[in-house]
Design an enzyme around this catalytic site. Structure first.
Site, PDB file in Angstrom:
ATOM      1  N   ASP A 275      30.521   9.180   7.875  1.00 42.05           N
ATOM      2  CA  ASP A 275      29.959   8.074   8.643  1.00 42.05           C
ATOM      3  C   ASP A 275      29.010   8.633   9.697  1.00 42.05           C
ATOM      4  O   ASP A 275      29.344   9.598  10.380  1.00 42.05           O
ATOM      5  CB  ASP A 275      31.071   7.268   9.326  1.00 42.05           C
ATOM      6  CG  ASP A 275      30.739   5.790   9.396  1.00 42.05           C
ATOM      7  OD1 ASP A 275      29.611   5.469   9.801  1.00 42.05           O
ATOM      8  OD2 ASP A 275      31.597   4.968   9.058  1.00 42.05           O
TER       9      ASP A 275
ATOM     10  N   ASP B 178      37.058   0.445  -0.094  1.00 44.27           N
ATOM     11  CA  ASP B 178      37.987   0.989   0.895  1.00 44.27           C
ATOM     12  C   ASP B 178      37.258   1.883   1.886  1.00 44.27           C
ATOM     13  O   ASP B 178      36.094   2.242   1.704  1.00 44.27           O
ATOM     14  CB  ASP B 178      39.104   1.767   0.197  1.00 44.27           C
ATOM     15  CG  ASP B 178      40.382   0.953   0.073  1.00 44.27           C
ATOM     16  OD1 ASP B 178      40.980   0.675   1.125  1.00 44.27           O
ATOM     17  OD2 ASP B 178      40.757   0.594  -1.044  1.00 44.27           O
ATOM     18  N   ASP B 179      37.990   2.289   2.915  1.00 43.88           N
ATOM     19  CA  ASP B 179      37.382   3.052   4.002  1.00 43.88           C
ATOM     20  C   ASP B 179      37.173   4.521   3.655  1.00 43.88           C
ATOM     21  O   ASP B 179      36.309   5.179   4.235  1.00 43.88           O
ATOM     22  CB  ASP B 179      38.258   2.930   5.257  1.00 43.88           C
ATOM     23  CG  ASP B 179      38.354   1.487   5.724  1.00 43.88           C
ATOM     24  OD1 ASP B 179      37.337   0.968   6.207  1.00 43.88           O
ATOM     25  OD2 ASP B 179      39.418   0.873   5.575  1.00 43.88           O
TER      26      ASP B 179
ATOM     27  N   CYS C 181      26.912   0.899  14.156  1.00 45.89           N
ATOM     28  CA  CYS C 181      27.162   0.354  12.817  1.00 45.89           C
ATOM     29  C   CYS C 181      26.336  -0.891  12.525  1.00 45.89           C
ATOM     30  O   CYS C 181      26.308  -1.358  11.383  1.00 45.89           O
ATOM     31  CB  CYS C 181      28.651   0.059  12.652  1.00 45.89           C
ATOM     32  SG  CYS C 181      29.663   1.562  12.570  1.00 45.89           S
TER      33      CYS C 181
ATOM     34  N   SER D 223      22.175  19.574   9.203  1.00 51.29           N
ATOM     35  CA  SER D 223      21.200  18.902  10.057  1.00 51.29           C
ATOM     36  C   SER D 223      19.844  18.865   9.370  1.00 51.29           C
ATOM     37  O   SER D 223      19.528  19.731   8.551  1.00 51.29           O
ATOM     38  CB  SER D 223      21.072  19.630  11.401  1.00 51.29           C
ATOM     39  OG  SER D 223      20.603  20.954  11.203  1.00 51.29           O
TER      40      SER D 223
ATOM     41  N   ASP E 108      38.032   6.038   9.590  1.00 46.44           N
ATOM     42  CA  ASP E 108      38.173   5.765   8.157  1.00 46.44           C
ATOM     43  C   ASP E 108      39.438   6.408   7.592  1.00 46.44           C
ATOM     44  O   ASP E 108      40.083   5.858   6.699  1.00 46.44           O
ATOM     45  CB  ASP E 108      36.954   6.277   7.392  1.00 46.44           C
ATOM     46  CG  ASP E 108      35.737   5.388   7.567  1.00 46.44           C
ATOM     47  OD1 ASP E 108      35.907   4.234   7.982  1.00 46.44           O
ATOM     48  OD2 ASP E 108      34.621   5.856   7.286  1.00 46.44           O
TER      49      ASP E 108
ATOM     50  N   LYS F  57      23.756  -0.522   9.667  1.00 48.18           N
ATOM     51  CA  LYS F  57      24.163  -0.353   8.281  1.00 48.18           C
ATOM     52  C   LYS F  57      23.345  -1.240   7.351  1.00 48.18           C
ATOM     53  O   LYS F  57      22.860  -2.316   7.753  1.00 48.18           O
ATOM     54  CB  LYS F  57      25.651  -0.693   8.123  1.00 48.18           C
ATOM     55  CG  LYS F  57      26.585   0.277   8.814  1.00 48.18           C
ATOM     56  CD  LYS F  57      28.021  -0.178   8.782  1.00 48.18           C
ATOM     57  CE  LYS F  57      28.651   0.012   7.422  1.00 48.18           C
ATOM     58  NZ  LYS F  57      30.122  -0.178   7.466  1.00 48.18           N
TER      59      LYS F  57
END
Length: 336
Positions: free
Chosen positions: A67, A49-50, A17, A140, A90, A20
Site C-alpha cells: 500500500d 480481501d485486504d 487513500c 524507489s 492490511d 485510489k
C-alpha cells in the site's frame, strides 16, 4: 525552502487513500486476473480481501500486501507514520501479525530535498517499530509526484483468518475507529489547517482491534480505507452473500468532521464511492440526507476495522442480515 515546497500536499493531485483508482474501474481492470486456483492459496484476488494468504504448513499462513499513496498531510514525518500504519493495517485486517516490511518510494528528487524523504522514512520506521515489524530495504523511483508506502509480509494461523467472505447473517457490525478523516485531510490540503484528531486516528495501529476481534470469535473483517465505510461494507457483504443494516447515528466521527462536511470539503473519491455503491441498485437510504451518506462514503486513510461480530470496547453500528448479497440499508434506529 519556499512555502510551496514546505506544503507537501501541494504536490499531490489527491491525498492518501482518496487518490485510489475508483472501485468500479479497478474491479473491471483486474477482472481477468480472478479465478486463479492453487491448493495452498487460502485468500486470493476474487473477493477483494485486504491481503493475500498462502498456506506454507499446517499451522502457518503467509500474508502479503502493499500500500502506498501521495501526501495526506504536510508534515513529512507524520505522512510516513500514516502510510506505514495504513500498510500494516492490511495484515491486521486479516487477523495476522506483520513480520517484515520494505519501503516503496516515488520522489521528485529535483524538486524536493532528500532530507525531507529521510523524515518520511523515519516516520514509517517509527510506526513499524511500534508494531514490532522490521523495515528492511525497499525500492524507489524518481517520480514527479511524491509517493510513499510499504509492502508488508505477515503470518497467521490458516484457521484463524479474518476474511471478506466469512460474514454470517444476524451478526452485529463493529467499527473500531471513527470515520471522517477524509474530510479533514481534504480541508488540510486546501487550507493548511492541522487536525490532530485526524492524525491521531490515522497513526493508531489496528493491532489491538484485530486481537480483540479474534478473541471475540470474529471470522470476517476488513479495514475501512479509500472506498469508505459504505464501499468496504458493500464488498464484504457481496463476498459473504449477506446484506447489512447501518444506523448512521451510531457511526462514530472524528472531531471536526461534521463541520468539514458542512463547509463542503468532500473529496472526489468520496463522491465516486457513493456513486459506486448506489449504482449497484442494492443501497436503500430511507430518506437519509445526502450529507449523511457522504459521511458514510468518506474516503478514509488508515481507517479502523469493520468486523462482523461484537468486539468489546468498540461501537456497534449495525448488523448483517439475510438479504440479497451486498444489499445495504441505511436507516436510523427508532429511539435515537
Amino acid at each position: 525552502m519556499t512555502e510551496q515546497l514546505a506544503r507537501l500536499t501541494s504536490f499531490a493531485h489527491g491525498g492518501g487513500c482518496a487518490c485510489k483508482i475508483p472501485p468500479g474501474e479497478l474491479e473491471e481492470a483486474v477482472r481477468s486476473l480472478t479465478g486463479q486456483v492453487a491448493p495452498d492459496v487460502l485468500v486470493g484476488l476474487d473477493d477483494g480481501d485486504d491481503a493475500a494468504a498462502v498456506r506454507v504448513s499446517g499451522d502457518l499462513a503467509v500474508l502479503s500486501t502493499a500500500d502506498f499513496f501521495t501526501p495526506v498531510v504536510d508534515s513529512a514525518y507524520d505522512w510516513g507514520r500514516i502510510a506505514a500504519a495504513n500498510a500494516l493495517s492490511d495484515v491486521y485486517a486479516m487477523g495476522g501479525r506483520p513480520v517484515m516490511a520494505i519501503n516503496l518510494v516515488g520522489w521528485p528528487r529535483e524538486t524536493l530535498p532528500m532530507e525531507l524523504l529521510t523524515e518520511v522514512l523515519r516516520g514509517g520506521l517509527a510506526v513499524a517499530q511500534e508494531a514490532g515489524c522490521p523495515v528492511i530495504g525497499g525500492h524507489s523511483i524518481d517520480d514527479p509526484e511524491p509517493k510513499y508506502g510499504m509492502a508488508v509480509t505477515g503470518i497467521a494461523h490458516p484457521d484463524r483468518l479474518l476474511r471478506n467472505d466469512s460474514a454470517k447473517a444476524g451478526l452485529p457490525l463493529t467499527l473500531t475507529k471513527p470515520i471522517g478523516v477524509g474530510l479533514l485531510n481534504n480541508r488540510h490540503k486546501r487550507t493548511g489547517e492541522v487536525f490532530e484528531s485526524a492524525i491521531a486516528a490515522m497513526t493508531t495501529l489496528n493491532r489491538d482491534a484485530a486481537a480483540a476481534a479474534l478473541s471475540a470469535g470474529a471470522r470476517a473483517a476488513t479495514d475501512v480505507t479509500g472506498f469508505g465505510l459504505l464501499g468496504h461494507l458493500f464488498k464484504m457483504c457481496r463476498a459473504s452473500g449477506v446484506g447489512a443494516e447501518i444506523d448512521p447515528a451510531a457511526v462514530p466521527l472524528v472531531d471536526d468532521a461534521r463541520e468539514a462536511l458542512r463547509d463542503g470539503f468532500v473529496s472526489g473519491g468520496t463522491r465516486r464511492n457513493l456513486d459506486w455503491v448506489a449504482s449497484s441498485g442494492l443501497l436503500t437510504t430511507d430518506g437519509v440526507p445526502e450529507d449523511q451518506l457522504l459521511l458514510l462514503a468518506d474516503a478514509q486513510t488508515s481507517g479502523g476495522l469493520l468486523v462482523a461480530g461484537e468486539v468489546p470496547g468498540y461501537p456497534v453500528i449495525g448488523r448483517t442480515v439475510a438479504a440479497p448479497a451486498g444489499s445495504i440499508s441505511v436507516r436510523p434506529v427508532r429511539g435515537r
